[in-house]
Design a protein around this motif. Structure first.
Motif, PDB file in Angstrom:
ATOM      1  N   HIS A 122      -6.538  -3.795   3.115  1.00  0.00           N
ATOM      2  CA  HIS A 122      -6.343  -2.880   1.997  1.00  0.00           C
ATOM      3  C   HIS A 122      -7.673  -2.464   1.387  1.00  0.00           C
ATOM      4  O   HIS A 122      -7.868  -1.306   1.031  1.00  0.00           O
TER       5      HIS A 122
ATOM      6  N   HIS B 196      -9.338   1.348   1.037  1.00  0.00           N
ATOM      7  CA  HIS B 196      -9.717   1.936  -0.253  1.00  0.00           C
ATOM      8  C   HIS B 196     -11.169   1.617  -0.588  1.00  0.00           C
ATOM      9  O   HIS B 196     -11.436   0.891  -1.546  1.00  0.00           O
TER      10      HIS B 196
ATOM     11  N   HIS C  39       0.835  -1.201   0.000  1.00  0.00           N
ATOM     12  CA  HIS C  39       0.000   0.000   0.000  1.00  0.00           C
ATOM     13  C   HIS C  39       0.875   1.258   0.000  1.00  0.00           C
ATOM     14  O   HIS C  39       1.910   1.295   0.669  1.00  0.00           O
ATOM     15  N   HIS C  40       0.454   2.276  -0.758  1.00  0.00           N
ATOM     16  CA  HIS C  40       1.120   3.580  -0.713  1.00  0.00           C
ATOM     17  C   HIS C  40       0.531   4.386   0.438  1.00  0.00           C
ATOM     18  O   HIS C  40      -0.670   4.669   0.443  1.00  0.00           O
TER      19      HIS C  40
HETATM   20 ZN   LIG Z   1      -3.319   1.145  -1.066  1.00  0.00          ZN
END
Ligand SMILES: [Zn+2]
Length: 107
Positions: free
Chosen positions: A87, A91, A61-62
């Motif tokens: 995740h 999102h 993940h960013h």
């Molecule tokens: Zn992510």
């Protein structure tokens, strides 16, 4: 570690403009870096780790999203290994998009 180059950054800006960020995730440089992040995190979900849980991570993940700051897209310190379920929770917009896709394209 930061693998971003001016050429890659230009490319990424283009992907973002065209709403084609998925192309970024197919680049070899991303695939290599995500493996480095997973190994660094011992393939453990860093979200669950903070809660004292031991869960396998299969996603990277960013922390600062690619669209918010493309310059950080290939910086190792901006990456975090995370389980798929965490995740998806991180999102919700992605899930909505997929649902929309299912509804519009499949039915
Ligand atoms: Zn992510």
């Amino acid at each position: 570690m930061d693998l971003m180059t001016p050429t890659l950054l230009k490319k990424l800006h283009q992907y973002i403009l065209n709403d084609a960020v998925d192309k970024f995730y197919r680049l070899k440089v991303w695939r290599d870096l995500r493996l480095i992040a997973l190994r660094r995190d011992d393939y453990k979900c860093q979200y669950d780790k903070r809660l004292g849980l031991d869960t396998k991570a299969d996603t990277v993940h960013h922390i600062i999203p690619v669209r918010d700051n493309p310059r950080l897209a290939l910086r190792l310190s901006n990456l975090e290994s995370i389980s798929k379920s965490n995740h998806n929770r991180e999102h919700p917009e992605k899930l909505e998009k997929e649902k929309k896709f299912m509804n519009e394209e499949r039915w």
